[in-house]
Design an enzyme around this catalytic site. Sequence first.
Site, mmCIF file in Angstrom:
data_model
loop_
_atom_site.group_PDB
_atom_site.id
_atom_site.type_symbol
_atom_site.label_atom_id
_atom_site.label_comp_id
_atom_site.label_asym_id
_atom_site.label_seq_id
_atom_site.Cartn_x
_atom_site.Cartn_y
_atom_site.Cartn_z
ATOM 1 N N SER D 52 0.852 -1.187 0.000
ATOM 2 C CA SER D 52 0.000 0.000 0.000
ATOM 3 C C SER D 52 0.891 1.242 0.000
ATOM 4 O O SER D 52 1.899 1.299 0.711
ATOM 5 C CB SER D 52 -0.915 -0.016 1.225
ATOM 6 O OG SER D 52 -1.817 1.055 1.143
ATOM 7 N N GLU D 53 0.497 2.237 -0.791
ATOM 8 C CA GLU D 53 1.330 3.429 -1.003
ATOM 9 C C GLU D 53 1.786 4.094 0.289
ATOM 10 O O GLU D 53 2.859 4.701 0.356
ATOM 11 C CB GLU D 53 0.569 4.495 -1.816
ATOM 12 C CG GLU D 53 0.270 4.130 -3.249
ATOM 13 C CD GLU D 53 -1.098 3.518 -3.396
ATOM 14 O OE1 GLU D 53 -1.370 2.483 -2.744
ATOM 15 O OE2 GLU D 53 -1.894 4.059 -4.170
ATOM 16 N N ASN D 54 0.936 4.020 1.312
ATOM 17 C CA ASN D 54 1.252 4.705 2.565
ATOM 18 C C ASN D 54 2.227 3.934 3.453
ATOM 19 O O ASN D 54 2.228 4.113 4.669
ATOM 20 C CB ASN D 54 -0.034 5.062 3.328
ATOM 21 C CG ASN D 54 -0.910 3.859 3.598
ATOM 22 O OD1 ASN D 54 -0.970 2.948 2.784
ATOM 23 N ND2 ASN D 54 -1.588 3.857 4.725
#
Lengths: 222, 222, 217, 217
Positions: D52-54
């Site tokens: 996930s990008e975060n």
Amino acid sequence: MINKTVRDMAEAMQGIADGATVLVGGFGSVGQPDALIDGLIEQGAKDLTVVANNAGNGRVGLARLMELGRVRRIICSFPRSAGSVVFEELYKAGKIELEIVPQGTLAERMRAAGAGVPAFYTPTGYGTLLAEGKPTAEFNGKPCVLEHALPGDVALVQAHKADRWGNLTYRRSGRNFNPVMAMAAAITIAQVDMVEPLGTLDPEEVVTPGIFVDRVLLHPVA
Amino acid sequence: MINKTVRDMAEAMQGIADGATVLVGGFGSVGQPDALIDGLIEQGAKDLTVVANNAGNGRVGLARLMELGRVRRIICSFPRSAGSVVFEELYKAGKIELEIVPQGTLAERMRAAGAGVPAFYTPTGYGTLLAEGKPTAEFNGKPCVLEHALPGDVALVQAHKADRWGNLTYRRSGRNFNPVMAMAAAITIAQVDMVEPLGTLDPEEVVTPGIFVDRVLLHPVA
Amino acid sequence: MSETSFTPLSRKDMARRVAQDIPEGWYVNLGIGIPTLVADFVPAEREVVFHSENGVLGMGPAPAPDDADPWLINAGKQQVTLLRGGAYVHHADSFAMIRGGHLDLCVLGAFEVAENGDIANWATSANDTAPAVGGAMDLAAGAKRLWVVMEHTTKEGHPKLVRRCGYPLTAMRAVRRVYTNLAVLDVTEQGFAVVDMAPGLSFDDLQARTDAPLRKA
Amino acid sequence: MSETSFTPLSRKDMARRVAQDIPEGWYVNLGIGIPTLVADFVPAEREVVFHSENGVLGMGPAPAPDDADPWLINAGKQQVTLLRGGAYVHHADSFAMIRGGHLDLCVLGAFEVAENGDIANWATSANDTAPAVGGAMDLAAGAKRLWVVMEHTTKEGHPKLVRRCGYPLTAMRAVRRVYTNLAVLDVTEQGFAVVDMAPGLSFDDLQARTDAPLRKA
């Protein structure tokens, strides 16, 4: 089941081709993947480009690989040190190519390769011999040099703990170039002190996530 | 004795000037420095450029700061979301400037600012509206866009544990932009859950070393 | 020119003199040689955070022989310790600290410093085809301020503070201050300005040992 | 043109069809919408690592209501879990994984995909002056391969597989494969090649719902 641990050195070294660019971790003798370097000597790949901070010491490890005539070119920041006898012999004889790179530029060029940045500007080296022939540009009044990403075909790294997904932690100053090189190579091979069960490494403490690691060879410290 | 912990919000906010560029950490509500944003609202600086992933939600925090007319320009990757009512009102009324930046480019531009890289090339955004007018170059056949470092005058970050030297750890996905912004600003102010005695944080686990942090405000989770 | 009697500073005295000017709270990288000695002369109660290129922030002195930790060395490959509050980072993060302007100070040795702040400290001639640069160019270009500590002249008596460097440069216009065994000099827009001199040394004596023209600070 | 009787895939079926093609060991980022559903259809015994990008690598499914951890969300701001073997990183490192080509696969939704692999999925018109791009451009340009999963046509019946995108681009020549409710298509040098069709659908039916010319794989 994902299992990046390999059974033996032969499996660890599989597919390292003649002409490969090999990134070799460690700073001084700390965090150096000694076993993997010996494995590479045994494995036989030649015509290599080696990227490392130093150009080897004594007549073992990296120095031995060079002495065997297997290194065509070395890219490093500190080629000449007290023990770099083999490098100096070869270099004087014109039998090895040398690219000297400022240590921070060396680290950043590999980090860039790992992060998908093909080139970046830096003030480091501007106006010096090491920037000759490189494009320059000024940013906020600061003259800078354009430096290119330095990717590896293979990275040989040393780490402390690993798991079967290839997550890695390091020991104190043994971290150095290892996490950066792990990001920068198509195949990253880690020599580790311990392999722990999956889920044992604290996810907050993993320094190199397994996505950057392809093979893990258990090689406990003697 | 180095002691970066501050006594109160007023001390934390000291010297944030009108016209400042303020980097605000967090992704969604996780790892967002809510208390510091409220402190900035209280403090009064105006004509701000805010760099954050989103453009605020509801009518509190960042949205409130915008509603008060204190934000001249916002640089973010995801301005329009379910709750971005204040931003949309201001934007439609021409009362706030917007720069949309791909999320990875946003992170990398701040990391570049922290690492002394004034500009770098990336394939992200090439051939899109967001790259219009930017210099381009091709590397290994891949067309790329030149992106510039994005430094802050101030970074507001949220962290889990801190010590008086300003070392920081984070909580799970609360890490997000915080360590990157901490590197990128002239003054980095951290709102933290806990302040631990010096030497308590494991030196292998520190994510943001104190060199990147100027002020630490204890603000335990309610 | 008459010669007065004076006492040049020893290596330790030079290091002590540099240490005197480092305030509490600074992040500092020390080069190999005399610069490394500087850490020994910062009073224990004054917290200064020393950085080493190989990813050590908060470096302490050499360990007691029994406590030596083979996994913890500095950029000079000497065994060191980590102070409480220290942290380990990888090489790219370590040089982000250097190149991103986060170090308050770097202290390096040098072969030559020019009056415009140019520094030459990595190669003794353009014909030396395999000189070792290490992190010198990054440090010289990246730290907030660069101080040089070195002998005022070479062993042969040639000046090392020069109008223009003869050796290959490490960085252009980088040096802010020079500490030698004879003097402390600031690099200013108008060239070297003498801040301090070894006891008994006259300005003219100092000028006689310096290639670049000097002025009083 | 005669119409045969066929059953378009449901959103879940489309996600299941994508999941079927993801082999063990891949590192995969899933976009918002149908892509997010893909994770639910990867068999439990097949280890796939979701990113996930975060800054979450090794993301697991949504937590049981009692186990919800407010500090752990995905890029869609939904609460998730972390699998054994997962790790947290900061945003620049997370996007280094994306932009450095370390993800084996990214699955995104789209408004349009062109026969040359161009993708438009972030802005519905050049006049929309505040569209939200998030990490879409990084993912589209950076992942080793980009698959798109989307309805074959808009609600109004307009084709989404087009000769040339009308909406603002997310990335040029990025898409490798498209999964729709009607078909699976590879993007080739010669345009879209049909790999698979919904049961009962004829090639001509599919072509009729597609702007770009199709060929059989």
